[in-house]
Design a protein around this motif. Structure first.
Motif, mmCIF file in Angstrom:
data_model
loop_
_atom_site.group_PDB
_atom_site.id
_atom_site.type_symbol
_atom_site.label_atom_id
_atom_site.label_comp_id
_atom_site.label_asym_id
_atom_site.label_seq_id
_atom_site.Cartn_x
_atom_site.Cartn_y
_atom_site.Cartn_z
ATOM 1 N N GLY A 140 -13.033 8.171 -6.146
ATOM 2 C CA GLY A 140 -13.408 6.877 -6.706
ATOM 3 C C GLY A 140 -12.443 5.743 -6.417
ATOM 4 O O GLY A 140 -12.725 4.595 -6.744
ATOM 5 N N HIS A 141 -11.300 6.059 -5.789
ATOM 6 C CA HIS A 141 -10.261 5.039 -5.612
ATOM 7 C C HIS A 141 -9.580 5.153 -4.252
ATOM 8 O O HIS A 141 -9.327 6.252 -3.765
ATOM 9 C CB HIS A 141 -9.191 5.165 -6.710
ATOM 10 C CG HIS A 141 -9.747 4.978 -8.080
ATOM 11 N ND1 HIS A 141 -9.830 3.756 -8.694
ATOM 12 C CD2 HIS A 141 -10.280 5.870 -8.946
ATOM 13 C CE1 HIS A 141 -10.399 3.899 -9.889
ATOM 14 N NE2 HIS A 141 -10.673 5.174 -10.060
ATOM 15 N N THR A 142 -9.300 4.011 -3.659
ATOM 16 C CA THR A 142 -8.421 3.937 -2.493
ATOM 17 C C THR A 142 -7.581 2.679 -2.679
ATOM 18 O O THR A 142 -8.086 1.560 -2.548
ATOM 19 C CB THR A 142 -9.220 3.876 -1.173
ATOM 20 O OG1 THR A 142 -10.078 5.011 -1.107
ATOM 21 C CG2 THR A 142 -8.284 3.884 0.025
ATOM 22 N N GLU A 143 -6.319 2.878 -3.027
ATOM 23 C CA GLU A 143 -5.456 1.748 -3.383
ATOM 24 C C GLU A 143 -4.037 1.966 -2.883
ATOM 25 O O GLU A 143 -3.556 3.107 -2.828
ATOM 26 C CB GLU A 143 -5.413 1.583 -4.918
ATOM 27 C CG GLU A 143 -6.730 1.224 -5.548
ATOM 28 C CD GLU A 143 -6.767 1.403 -7.063
ATOM 29 O OE1 GLU A 143 -7.677 0.821 -7.685
ATOM 30 O OE2 GLU A 143 -5.912 2.124 -7.604
ATOM 31 N N LEU A 144 -3.390 0.868 -2.522
ATOM 32 C CA LEU A 144 -1.953 0.868 -2.242
ATOM 33 C C LEU A 144 -1.281 0.181 -3.427
ATOM 34 O O LEU A 144 -1.572 -0.982 -3.727
ATOM 35 C CB LEU A 144 -1.650 0.115 -0.946
ATOM 36 C CG LEU A 144 -1.859 0.900 0.347
ATOM 37 C CD1 LEU A 144 -1.796 -0.025 1.551
ATOM 38 C CD2 LEU A 144 -0.822 2.013 0.481
ATOM 39 N N ILE A 145 -0.403 0.902 -4.111
ATOM 40 C CA ILE A 145 0.222 0.394 -5.331
ATOM 41 C C ILE A 145 1.738 0.338 -5.150
ATOM 42 O O ILE A 145 2.367 1.353 -4.831
ATOM 43 C CB ILE A 145 -0.149 1.273 -6.537
ATOM 44 C CG1 ILE A 145 -1.672 1.235 -6.750
ATOM 45 C CG2 ILE A 145 0.582 0.799 -7.799
ATOM 46 C CD1 ILE A 145 -2.188 2.190 -7.803
ATOM 47 N N TYR A 146 2.289 -0.858 -5.354
ATOM 48 C CA TYR A 146 3.730 -1.070 -5.243
ATOM 49 C C TYR A 146 4.348 -0.980 -6.626
ATOM 50 O O TYR A 146 3.851 -1.573 -7.593
ATOM 51 C CB TYR A 146 4.016 -2.450 -4.637
ATOM 52 C CG TYR A 146 5.478 -2.840 -4.621
ATOM 53 C CD1 TYR A 146 6.362 -2.284 -3.697
ATOM 54 C CD2 TYR A 146 5.980 -3.784 -5.525
ATOM 55 C CE1 TYR A 146 7.702 -2.645 -3.683
ATOM 56 C CE2 TYR A 146 7.316 -4.150 -5.516
ATOM 57 C CZ TYR A 146 8.176 -3.572 -4.593
ATOM 58 O OH TYR A 146 9.492 -3.923 -4.585
ATOM 59 N N MET A 147 5.423 -0.206 -6.746
ATOM 60 C CA MET A 147 6.110 -0.037 -8.023
ATOM 61 C C MET A 147 7.579 -0.403 -7.876
ATOM 62 O O MET A 147 8.308 0.227 -7.113
ATOM 63 C CB MET A 147 5.984 1.414 -8.502
ATOM 64 C CG MET A 147 4.573 1.850 -8.832
ATOM 65 S SD MET A 147 4.483 3.619 -9.278
ATOM 66 C CE MET A 147 5.478 3.656 -10.780
ATOM 67 N N SER A 148 8.012 -1.421 -8.614
ATOM 68 C CA SER A 148 9.430 -1.795 -8.605
ATOM 69 C C SER A 148 10.207 -0.991 -9.644
ATOM 70 O O SER A 148 11.430 -0.937 -9.617
ATOM 71 C CB SER A 148 9.591 -3.294 -8.879
ATOM 72 O OG SER A 148 8.991 -3.623 -10.117
ATOM 73 N N PRO A 150 9.369 2.292 -13.094
ATOM 74 C CA PRO A 150 8.438 3.311 -13.575
ATOM 75 C C PRO A 150 7.237 2.777 -14.355
ATOM 76 O O PRO A 150 6.220 3.462 -14.477
ATOM 77 C CB PRO A 150 9.307 4.200 -14.477
ATOM 78 C CG PRO A 150 10.486 3.370 -14.833
ATOM 79 C CD PRO A 150 10.716 2.461 -13.679
ATOM 80 N N ASP A 151 7.328 1.550 -14.871
ATOM 81 C CA ASP A 151 6.194 0.996 -15.604
ATOM 82 C C ASP A 151 5.707 -0.314 -14.985
ATOM 83 O O ASP A 151 5.134 -1.179 -15.653
ATOM 84 C CB ASP A 151 6.540 0.808 -17.082
ATOM 85 C CG ASP A 151 7.816 -0.010 -17.280
ATOM 86 O OD1 ASP A 151 8.405 -0.427 -16.272
ATOM 87 O OD2 ASP A 151 8.205 -0.227 -18.448
ATOM 88 N N SER A 152 5.931 -0.471 -13.684
ATOM 89 C CA SER A 152 5.493 -1.667 -12.954
ATOM 90 C C SER A 152 4.508 -1.246 -11.857
ATOM 91 O O SER A 152 4.849 -0.449 -10.989
ATOM 92 C CB SER A 152 6.709 -2.365 -12.333
ATOM 93 O OG SER A 152 6.305 -3.340 -11.399
ATOM 94 N N PHE A 153 3.279 -1.776 -11.920
ATOM 95 C CA PHE A 153 2.238 -1.383 -10.976
ATOM 96 C C PHE A 153 1.572 -2.633 -10.399
ATOM 97 O O PHE A 153 0.986 -3.416 -11.137
ATOM 98 C CB PHE A 153 1.173 -0.517 -11.661
ATOM 99 C CG PHE A 153 1.712 0.749 -12.271
ATOM 100 C CD1 PHE A 153 1.684 1.943 -11.566
ATOM 101 C CD2 PHE A 153 2.258 0.736 -13.549
ATOM 102 C CE1 PHE A 153 2.185 3.103 -12.126
ATOM 103 C CE2 PHE A 153 2.762 1.892 -14.114
ATOM 104 C CZ PHE A 153 2.727 3.084 -13.398
ATOM 105 N N GLU A 154 1.678 -2.802 -9.098
ATOM 106 C CA GLU A 154 1.042 -3.944 -8.432
ATOM 107 C C GLU A 154 0.146 -3.425 -7.311
ATOM 108 O O GLU A 154 0.620 -2.780 -6.377
ATOM 109 C CB GLU A 154 2.103 -4.882 -7.844
ATOM 110 C CG GLU A 154 1.506 -6.076 -7.117
ATOM 111 C CD GLU A 154 2.523 -6.835 -6.268
ATOM 112 O OE1 GLU A 154 2.093 -7.731 -5.515
ATOM 113 O OE2 GLU A 154 3.724 -6.512 -6.324
ATOM 114 N N ILE A 155 -1.160 -3.704 -7.417
ATOM 115 C CA ILE A 155 -2.085 -3.300 -6.356
ATOM 116 C C ILE A 155 -1.945 -4.288 -5.202
ATOM 117 O O ILE A 155 -2.261 -5.469 -5.347
ATOM 118 C CB ILE A 155 -3.543 -3.272 -6.860
ATOM 119 C CG1 ILE A 155 -3.701 -2.238 -7.977
ATOM 120 C CG2 ILE A 155 -4.505 -2.963 -5.709
ATOM 121 C CD1 ILE A 155 -5.076 -2.231 -8.632
ATOM 122 N N VAL A 156 -1.443 -3.803 -4.064
ATOM 123 C CA VAL A 156 -1.256 -4.690 -2.908
ATOM 124 C C VAL A 156 -2.376 -4.528 -1.889
ATOM 125 O O VAL A 156 -2.526 -5.339 -0.983
ATOM 126 C CB VAL A 156 0.124 -4.458 -2.239
ATOM 127 C CG1 VAL A 156 1.246 -4.842 -3.185
ATOM 128 C CG2 VAL A 156 0.295 -3.019 -1.766
#
Length: 336
Positions: A140-148, A150-156
């Motif tokens: 159901g998902h195809t995403e690139l997620i950047y994490m700076s 452990p609780d930081s999630f940015e979908i790039v």
């Protein structure tokens, strides 16, 4: 350090799972009941059937997880559960089971995002090093997620239409392999050659997004046209050509994003992380183009949906005392 134990529950789709996780990185138990055989004849997951199976299995699976871990409810520090994304009926079974246990045993209740769970499955293998980039690839998902952190999630980057796993299942139906198609297509791909020129959608575009609907349509049209003409097609070559197109785009965009974001670690996550072609191609690309970056790929048993990954993700929230109350509900459209 005092050991902290979390009972984790996962029922977002067609696996009923419960696990006991110590300190966010050690599996004491991880029980998974699959429903694949019940859904196979329909060629995909039927939500109502999935929910009914969860109802039948959930208490048994939780009891087995607790027994295998050798712990009692008095030993636990929290109960964690997937709140979404997923099938709403399926999510509700897990959420209500977790709420009942938390209420009965006066335990903190932690709501976990399913996608974050897939990422944190890698923490059960090795420590996460930030900043990192995660390629999450599933049905159901195809995403690139950047994490700076452990609780930081940015979908790039993300798919604009079909998820990669969804495309595998759809073309699997066309060439007649059982559901789920991904495993069978992957096996066939290693027996065939990339002889059909399927499109590598958006590979030249200056972004990290994906698109697989055009590839899926091209594949279906190629097969239908050949059948109408009475031409024989090699199913293994078709599978190899399809997989090459998917993997090339996934790997190319992931490597580009990792370079641009200057990450220390690259993570593969989700059900499609079990794909041998993707694992091999990503390992080779990282070795050649990102020599200073550590690549983490979870073992096969932690690629699909499982509660251990939910327990690993929940530990971050336990440490920060980010708890839910008893109004917690299933969130089928939840985003990271």
């Amino acid at each position: 350090m005092t050991n902290k134990l979390i009972l984790a529950i996962e029922t977002s789709c067609d696996e009923t799972s419960a696990a006991v996780i110590k300190n966010g990185d050690t599996i004491l138990s991880n029980i998974v009941a699959s429903q694949i055989k019940s859904h196979q004849r329909f060629g995909g997951v039927v939500p109502e059937i999935a929910s009914r199976h969860h109802v039948e299995q959930i208490t048994l699976i939780i009891e087995e997880a607790m027994k295998e871990a050798g712990v009692s409810y008095a030993d636990l520090d929290a109960v964690a559960v997937t709140e979404g994304p997923g099938l709403v009926g399926a999510l509700l079974i897990g959420v209500n089971a977790a709420k009942a246990i938390a209420f009965a045993h006066n335990l903190p209740l932690i709501a976990v995002n399913h996608i974050k769970g897939h990422i944190f499955a890698n923490q059960l293998v090795s420590s996460l090093t930030f900043p990192l980039l995660s390629l999450v690839v599933s049905g159901g998902h195809t995403e690139l997620i950047y994490m700076s952190g452990p609780d930081s999630f940015e979908i790039v980057g993300e798919t604009r239409d079909d998820a990669a796993g969804e495309a595998y299942d759809k073309i699997g139906r066309v060439i007649g392999v059982p559901y789920p198609g991904g495993k069978h297509i992957d096996e066939m791909a290693h027996l065939g050659e990339d002889t059909y020129d399927f499109p590598r959608a958006m590979i030249q575009e200056d972004n990290y997004d994906f698109s697989f609907s055009g590839l899926k349509s091209s594949f279906i049209n190629t097969v239908h046209n050949a059948r109408q003409k009475g031409e024989e097609m090699d199913a293994n070559d078709l599978a190899a050509s399809f997989q090459s197109a998917v993997v090339e785009v996934l790997v190319d965009k992931t490597i580009r994003a990792a370079k641009d974001k200057k990450v220390k670690q690259l993570i593969l996550a989700g059900g499609v992380a079990a794909n041998k072609g993707l694992r091999t191609s990503l390992e080779e690309a990282v070795r050649k183009e990102l020599p200073g970056v550590e690549l983490l790929i979870p073992p096969l048993n932690l690629c699909g949906d499982n509660a251990a990954m939910i327990g690993a993700a929940a530990f971050v929230q336990l440490e920060k005392e980010e708890y839910s109350d008893f109004t917690l509900n299933g969130q089928p459209g939840l985003s990271v």
